[in-house]
Scaffold this motif. Structure first.
Motif, PDB file in Angstrom:
ATOM      1  N   GLN A  94       0.845  -1.183   0.000  1.00 57.37           N
ATOM      2  CA  GLN A  94       0.000   0.000   0.000  1.00 57.37           C
ATOM      3  C   GLN A  94       0.878   1.228   0.000  1.00 57.37           C
ATOM      4  N   PRO A  95       0.376   2.312  -0.586  1.00 59.96           N
ATOM      5  CA  PRO A  95       1.162   3.549  -0.559  1.00 59.96           C
ATOM      6  C   PRO A  95       1.268   4.058   0.880  1.00 59.96           C
ATOM      7  N   HIS A  96       2.294   4.861   1.129  1.00 60.26           N
ATOM      8  CA  HIS A  96       2.491   5.445   2.450  1.00 60.26           C
ATOM      9  C   HIS A  96       1.258   6.232   2.861  1.00 60.26           C
ATOM     10  N   TYR A  97       0.799   6.012   4.078  1.00 56.10           N
ATOM     11  CA  TYR A  97      -0.380   6.714   4.576  1.00 56.10           C
ATOM     12  C   TYR A  97       0.027   8.030   5.214  1.00 56.10           C
ATOM     13  N   ASN A  98      -0.474   9.113   4.672  1.00 57.64           N
ATOM     14  CA  ASN A  98      -0.173  10.450   5.166  1.00 57.64           C
ATOM     15  C   ASN A  98      -1.371  10.890   6.012  1.00 57.64           C
ATOM     16  N   GLN A  99      -1.250  10.744   7.326  1.00 57.22           N
ATOM     17  CA  GLN A  99      -2.379  10.929   8.223  1.00 57.22           C
ATOM     18  C   GLN A  99      -2.995  12.318   8.153  1.00 57.22           C
ATOM     19  N   PRO A 103       0.058  17.223   1.257  1.00 56.80           N
ATOM     20  CA  PRO A 103       0.778  16.664   0.105  1.00 56.80           C
ATOM     21  C   PRO A 103       2.262  16.468   0.435  1.00 56.80           C
ATOM     22  N   GLU A 104       2.805  15.388  -0.043  1.00 57.74           N
ATOM     23  CA  GLU A 104       4.180  15.024   0.295  1.00 57.74           C
ATOM     24  C   GLU A 104       5.198  16.082  -0.147  1.00 57.74           C
ATOM     25  N   PHE A 105       4.968  16.727  -1.285  1.00 59.20           N
ATOM     26  CA  PHE A 105       5.935  17.728  -1.750  1.00 59.20           C
ATOM     27  C   PHE A 105       5.986  18.930  -0.797  1.00 59.20           C
ATOM     28  N   ILE A 106       4.859  19.278  -0.170  1.00 58.80           N
ATOM     29  CA  ILE A 106       4.851  20.387   0.787  1.00 58.80           C
ATOM     30  C   ILE A 106       5.683  20.009   2.021  1.00 58.80           C
ATOM     31  N   ILE A 107       5.550  18.794   2.447  1.00 56.37           N
ATOM     32  CA  ILE A 107       6.335  18.323   3.598  1.00 56.37           C
ATOM     33  C   ILE A 107       7.826  18.423   3.281  1.00 56.37           C
ATOM     34  N   LYS A 108       8.221  18.004   2.084  1.00 51.96           N
ATOM     35  CA  LYS A 108       9.643  18.059   1.709  1.00 51.96           C
ATOM     36  C   LYS A 108      10.143  19.505   1.647  1.00 51.96           C
ATOM     37  N   ILE A 109       9.319  20.398   1.117  1.00 52.53           N
ATOM     38  CA  ILE A 109       9.706  21.810   1.052  1.00 52.53           C
ATOM     39  C   ILE A 109       9.870  22.375   2.458  1.00 52.53           C
ATOM     40  N   LEU A 110       8.911  22.062   3.333  1.00 47.69           N
ATOM     41  CA  LEU A 110       8.977  22.556   4.711  1.00 47.69           C
ATOM     42  C   LEU A 110      10.183  21.983   5.459  1.00 47.69           C
TER      43      LEU A 110
END
Length: 134
Positions: A94-99, A103-110
């Motif tokens: 299953q894809p990673h669950y982002n609770q 969006p994953e790209f925002i997390i990486k930017i932050l």
């Protein structure tokens, strides 16, 4: 004289309240007389027929007294070649669950910008305190 090993097919025929056999740790036990006295009820034992019930037995954590009681119900050994091999449980991919649904790209930017902003703030404060003391 040792008894011949029983097959899973033979043991599987004994799966009723009037005739209940279990396979535990490579041995076959006729637990029919114990069904009424089993603390978990007869349904627990009946649900473990026609398969290797070792895991079911071990998961409960039976006492040494319960283990010793097995001897009086011993019928014979199971021919382990007749028991299907157990497969190890593998959870579905299953894809990673982002609770928090960010969006994953925002997390990486932050993850990049927040430490950079903290560093910039620290440098600015340092320069400000230097200029005031001069």
């Amino acid at each position: 004289m040792s008894k011949a090993a029983l097959t899973l097919e033979e043991v599987s025929k004994h799966n009723t309240k009037d005739d209940c056999w279990l396979i535990i740790a490579g041995k076959v036990y006729n637990v029919t007389k114990f069904l009424e006295d089993h603390p978990g009820g007869d349904d627990v034992l009946l649900s473990s027929t026609a398969k290797d019930a070792t895991d079911d037995f071990e998961d409960v954590g039976h006492s040494s007294t319960a283990r010793a009681m097995l001897d009086e119900y011993y019928v014979g050994d199971i021919d382990t070649a007749t028991i299907p091999a157990r497969t190890k449980y593998a959870p579905p991919k299953q894809p990673h669950y982002n609770q928090d649904k960010t969006p994953e790209f925002i997390i990486k930017i932050l993850q990049f910008l927040v430490p950079l902003a903290i560093l910039g703030l620290a440098v600015a404060i340092r320069m400000y305190t230097k200029s005031e003391s001069a």
